[in-house]
Write an enzyme that holds these catalytic residues in place. Structure first.
Site, PDB file in Angstrom:
ATOM      1  CE  LYS A  71      -3.935 -50.530  32.664  1.00 20.90           C
ATOM      2  NZ  LYS A  71      -3.770 -49.217  32.018  1.00 20.90           N
ATOM      3  CG  ASN A  92      -1.767 -48.277  36.792  1.00 23.10           C
ATOM      4  OD1 ASN A  92      -2.044 -47.875  37.919  1.00 23.10           O
ATOM      5  ND2 ASN A  92      -0.922 -47.646  36.013  1.00 23.10           N
ATOM      6  CB  ALA A 131     -14.319 -41.646  25.756  1.00 23.16           C
ATOM      7  N   GLY A 132     -11.437 -43.815  26.384  1.00 24.80           N
ATOM      8  CA  GLY A 132     -11.109 -45.162  26.857  1.00 24.80           C
ATOM      9  C   GLY A 132     -10.464 -45.115  28.242  1.00 24.80           C
ATOM     10  N   GLY A 133      -9.691 -46.168  28.548  1.00 21.85           N
ATOM     11  CA  GLY A 133      -9.089 -46.277  29.879  1.00 21.85           C
ATOM     12  C   GLY A 133      -8.143 -45.133  30.210  1.00 21.85           C
ATOM     13  CB  ALA A 134      -5.354 -43.553  28.358  1.00 20.04           C
ATOM     14  NE  ARG A 155     -13.566 -44.308  16.369  1.00 17.66           N
ATOM     15  CZ  ARG A 155     -12.639 -45.217  16.137  1.00 17.66           C
ATOM     16  NH1 ARG A 155     -11.971 -45.206  15.005  1.00 17.66           N
ATOM     17  NH2 ARG A 155     -12.363 -46.137  17.035  1.00 17.66           N
ATOM     18  NE  ARG A 159     -14.399 -47.141  24.855  1.00 13.76           N
ATOM     19  CZ  ARG A 159     -13.254 -47.474  24.298  1.00 13.76           C
ATOM     20  NH1 ARG A 159     -12.969 -47.060  23.082  1.00 13.76           N
ATOM     21  NH2 ARG A 159     -12.401 -48.221  24.935  1.00 13.76           N
ATOM     22  N   GLY A 248       4.311 -38.876  25.337  1.00 10.56           N
ATOM     23  CA  GLY A 248       3.764 -39.928  26.195  1.00 10.56           C
ATOM     24  C   GLY A 248       4.786 -40.565  27.132  1.00 10.56           C
TER      25      GLY A 248
END
Ligand code: NDP
Length: 283
Positions: A71, A92, A131-134, A155, A159, A248
């Protein structure tokens, strides 16, 4: 480039190329709408990504998706970026416009399109776990859609802080970070809750978010990004407590709808794609 004998091509540069539900979903839409296009899944190792994009250009592909780990790396092989992909720094979906491949990010847009079937985020306070890519894709699109405040609960503090800085620095939303320690209580001013973590993803299907269940009050919109299984523990718990829930699959389907619109100009039927995924995921 003429295509008298070949269907037009779209596809996914993914790794590894195990069973790919996206192929089934996109091709169901192509068939339903009589579009003479194929969507194929190609296993592309990181060191061959540039060659794969060159190949797509050479074969006149009208676009392709790319998933982890491509990505970010794909950007240097493209000719430009859409607005939100530029802010996220992740693509994406590549779209051929004229002779150029432009990188878009449809993950957050797909989420938003799904959310809009039940709520308008404009002026709302959103709690987003992850807090990741999604989370990054969803946070940017929520900000563009006029959400007034996003509370990022994560957590890993570093990030979480990076995402909050990005949102505050590049969009108009007021973002704040909460370190996720113990059970989080959804504040009463929040109207939308998003799980953008991977908690609940197959095979860890009974995993639970550390949330005070009593704070899932009736009327709250609770959206989960986990597509497999769609009825996560969070979705079931929130529904039992009177929240409006989104699974989802809505995000997957709508990012597919948006990608196909970019590639072909056709607005495809989301329900056809959702049905195909439900068959695969046994929803
Ligand atoms: P990343 O690996 O980039 O981020 C994962 C996030 O989940 C991080 O914030 C991580 O927290 C958090 N997390 C994972 N496990 C735990 C745990 N046990 N407790 C607390 N936090 C946890 O993944 P992505 O953002 O790319 O993907 C996240 C999910 O979104 C995946 O399950 C993926 O399937 C789904 N997804 C769905 C899409 C759709 O269309 N429905 C599209 C894209 C993704 P930390 O930072 O602390 O490690």
């Amino acid at each position: 480039m003429a295509h008298n004998f070949l269907s037009r091509l779209t596809g996914s540069f993914a790794m590894p190329a195990a069973e790919n539900p996206t192929v089934a979903m996109v091709e169901a839409a192509y068939r339903h709408h009589g579009l003479d296009i194929r969507y194929i899944n190609c296993e592309v190792p990181p060191e061959k990504l540039g060659d794969a994009v060159k190949g797509a250009r050479a074969m006149g592909w009208i676009g392709f998706n790319c998933s982890i780990p491509h990505k970010v790396a794909v950007i240097e092989h493209l000719d430009g970026l859409g607005d939100s992909a530029a802010i996220m720094g992740a693509v994406n979906c590549a779209v051929r416009r004229g002779e150029k491949f432009i990188g878009e990010n449809t993950d957050g847009k797909g989420f938003l399109q799904s959310l809009r079937t039940v709520a308008d985020p404009a002026g709302q306070t959103v709690v987003m776990f992850g807090a990741g890519g999604a989370a990054r894709a969803i946070g940017v699109e929520l900000a563009f859609a006029g959400a007034s405040r996003i509370i990022v609960v994560n957590r890993d503090e570093k990030r979480g802080a990076v995402l909050v800085d990005l949102l505050n620095g590049k969009t108009k939303v007021k973002a704040e970070f909460v370190s996720w320690r113990g059970s989080y209580r959804i504040p009463p001013e929040a109207s939308i809750v998003v799980n953008a973590t991977s908690i609940g993803l197959y095979p860890d299907v009974e995993a639970r978010l550390a949330i005070d269940p009593a704070s899932l009050r009736p009327g709250l919109v609770v959206a989960d990004v986990i597509p497999n299984p769609p009825r996560t523990h969070l979705v079931r718990e929130a529904q039992a407590r009177g929240c409006t829930v989104l699974d989802g699959l809505g995000m997957v389907v709508n990012q597919g709808v948006i990608g196909i619109k970019y590639w072909t100009g056709v607005n495809v039927e989301a329900s056809v794609m959702r049905r195909r995924l439900e068959e695969l995921f046994g929803a």
